[in-house]
Design an enzyme around this catalytic site. Structure first.
Site, PDB file in Angstrom:
ATOM      1  N   ASN A 396      25.472 -34.150  31.591  1.00 34.74           N
ATOM      2  CA  ASN A 396      24.469 -35.039  31.008  1.00 34.74           C
ATOM      3  C   ASN A 396      24.164 -34.667  29.559  1.00 34.74           C
ATOM      4  OD1 ASN A 396      22.803 -37.326  31.399  1.00 34.74           O
ATOM      5  ND2 ASN A 396      21.011 -36.019  31.531  1.00 34.74           N
ATOM      6  N   ASP A 397      23.364 -33.624  29.352  1.00 37.25           N
ATOM      7  CA  ASP A 397      22.922 -33.283  28.006  1.00 37.25           C
ATOM      8  C   ASP A 397      24.077 -32.881  27.091  1.00 37.25           C
ATOM      9  OD1 ASP A 397      20.250 -33.702  28.807  1.00 37.25           O
ATOM     10  OD2 ASP A 397      20.188 -31.690  29.663  1.00 37.25           O
ATOM     11  N   VAL A 398      25.149 -32.312  27.656  1.00 37.37           N
ATOM     12  CA  VAL A 398      26.250 -31.821  26.820  1.00 37.37           C
ATOM     13  C   VAL A 398      27.133 -32.944  26.290  1.00 37.37           C
ATOM     14  CG1 VAL A 398      26.296 -29.583  27.964  1.00 37.37           C
ATOM     15  CG2 VAL A 398      27.754 -31.430  28.817  1.00 37.37           C
ATOM     16  N   VAL A 399      26.847 -34.206  26.675  1.00 35.47           N
ATOM     17  CA  VAL A 399      27.600 -35.355  26.142  1.00 35.47           C
ATOM     18  C   VAL A 399      26.651 -36.386  25.538  1.00 35.47           C
ATOM     19  CG1 VAL A 399      29.596 -35.104  27.666  1.00 35.47           C
ATOM     20  CG2 VAL A 399      27.624 -36.429  28.447  1.00 35.47           C
ATOM     21  N   ALA A 437      17.246 -31.533  30.147  1.00 36.40           N
ATOM     22  CA  ALA A 437      16.494 -31.608  28.894  1.00 36.40           C
ATOM     23  C   ALA A 437      15.354 -32.620  29.008  1.00 36.40           C
ATOM     24  CB  ALA A 437      17.408 -31.992  27.738  1.00 36.40           C
TER      25      ALA A 437
END
Length: 473
Positions: A396-399, A437
């Site tokens: 999720n947050d890493v993309v 996040a």
């Protein structure tokens, strides 16, 4: 050869094996050898300690053997946990190490105090004792709480817990513990010294909890490595207290490797230690009014399978959702089916994907996916514009493109995998909830992005079945 020489020789060989273990585990091809080297090093360390006790006429070696047996009895079932639970198992290991250091330091202080041994409580030794107990007990409670968060224990909040003047009060408690430590160094045999030492212990236990409570799941990889560093430093202090060179060396290796890894993790998130420890990253964000109008575009696994079958390059981005669903073996099935059709398949690995450093690498290695097809973020981003499909499995947050474009986002500046630059994006998610996040992922609302809602294992398995079925026509 004297008994002392034999003990020191065993310690020397053990030290060399610890160093080789770290060196070998830095490469996937030699990692297994590194594990065996570490096991051999610890076995020799225990054997050397036992030999030293026997040689000096000690009668308490049965306690050492008993502790060895107890440790093995606890360690064996811990080694049997599934790979999806490795992060929390690692946190528990740090907790045990911190507790051991704290208890040894406590026992040593009260032994020396009871003997009124002024020479044994020299300023340097008292400094080491205070550091050992402070870092040891802090690591113990902090690691237990981290393990609870990773295990998603119901009564432990997963989101950061914050309150007014939190950082100020935490630092004040830590300063109080340091103040008590200074008083002990100056007056180690004062009547109030045991109370001061007990106060340091209690404050350390409390500070470990207060340190982890405001940290969200997105920061857990960094927290795990920082706790690893704390455990190593407490072992160094214990080595000075016990005058054990092997403990000093092994603790320094542990502490420095944890610190270096923490630096790598922080760099991967474009954040500082201070921000990780005190930033309360991961708080739920208040949605703006226009965010409510955003809608996901759902698609079917049949359509997704057809698109991927026609692709030249498919980049799979694994995340924590893959770990939770234990979908790595289904991912291997999908990988094999795509490769049979001549599709190039790569895995984009973000340094902080999952809940511990290397989490995705470990899971994919368990599924025997060739390590050459696991590509780090910096290398894969150059290929993303040529990717026909980016398949996101539980990441999720890493993309999230907000990290590049939205200065108001809490993840702004964090390096991400450029999945949004692929021609088509498919994202597998369990629900519409945001990631750790606490913010929506802008990638999921792009025109090129299609959602496949459901458990990652089930969805990837269905994709594989669709591909296998189409291959049969």
């Amino acid at each position: 050869m004297s008994a002392e020489t034999l003990v020191q020789l065993l310690y020397l060989v053990s030290t060399a094996l610890f160093i080789l273990s770290l060196r070998w585990m830095s490469d996937p091809e030699t990692a297994r050898k590194g594990v065996f080297s570490g096991v051999a090093a610890m076995t020799l360390a225990v054997a050397g300690t036992l030999a030293g006790v026997i040689a000096t006429g000690g009668t308490h070696y049965w306690w050492i053997l008993g502790a060895f047996a107890l440790g093995a009895a606890v360690g064996y079932p811990l080694a049997q946990v599934p790979l999806t639970a490795v992060p929390q198992r690692t946190a528990l290991s740090h907790a045990f190490g911190g507790l051991a250091a704290g208890l040894v330091g406590t026992a040593k202080f009260f032994l020396y105090f009871g003997q009124r041994n002024e020479a044994a409580l020299a300023p340097f030794i008292v400094v080491a004792l205070v550091a050992e107990v402070l870092l040891g007990f802090l690591t113990f409670t902090g690691s237990l709480l981290a393990a609870g968060k990773l295990q998603e224990v119901k009564w432990i909040p997963q989101r950061p817990v914050t309150y007014p003047l939190q950082n100020v009060s935490n630092l004040a408690l830590f300063a109080l513990a340091l103040g008590l430590g200074v008083a002990l160094v100056l007056h180690p045999l004062a009547p109030w010294a045991p109370w001061a030492f007990g106060g340091i212990s209690v404050l350390s236990l409390a500070f470990g909890v207060l340190l982890i409570i405001p940290i969200g799941g997105a920061d857990m990889p960094t927290v795990i490595s920082i706790l690893n560093a704390y455990a190593g430093l407490s072992a160094v202090a214990m080595g000075f207290v016990l005058n054990n060179k092997l403990l000093i060396t092994a603790g320094a290796l542990d502490g420095s490797s944890g610190l270096i890894l923490s630096v790598i993790m922080c760099k991967a998130m474009n954040r500082s230690f201070f921000n990780v420890l005190f930033g309360a990253f991961g708080q739920a964000q208040t949605k703006a009014a226009d965010d409510e109008q955003k809608v996901y575009k759902a698609d079917t696994t049949e359509s997704a399978a057809q698109i991927m079958e026609q692709a030249s390059l498919v980049v799979i981005v694994p995340g924590y959702g893959m770990a939770v669903a234990q979908a790595q073996h289904k991912v291997r099935e999908l990988y094999d089916l795509l490769k049979k059709r001549g599709v190039t398949v790569k895995f984009a690995i973000h340094p902080v994907a999952g809940r511990m450093p290397g989490h995705m690498n470990v899971l994919l290695a368990e599924a025997e996916i060739p390590y050459d097809d696991l590509v780090e973020m910096d290398e894969i981003n150059g290929d993303m514009p040529q990717a026909d499909v980016a398949l996101i499995i539980g990441a999720n947050d890493v993309v999230n493109p907000a990290a590049r474009a939205d200065k108001s986002s809490p993840i702004f500046g964090m390096p991400i995998i450029d999945a949004d630059k692929a021609r088509t994006v498919y994202a597998i998610k369990r629900s519409k909830n945001p990631g750790f996040a606490g913010i929506d992922n802008e990638l999921y609302f792009l025109d090129k992005t299609f959602m496949l809602f459901g458990d990652a294992k089930a969805v990837v398995g269905e994709l594989a079945r669709k591909l296998a079925g189409e291959g049969g026509h």
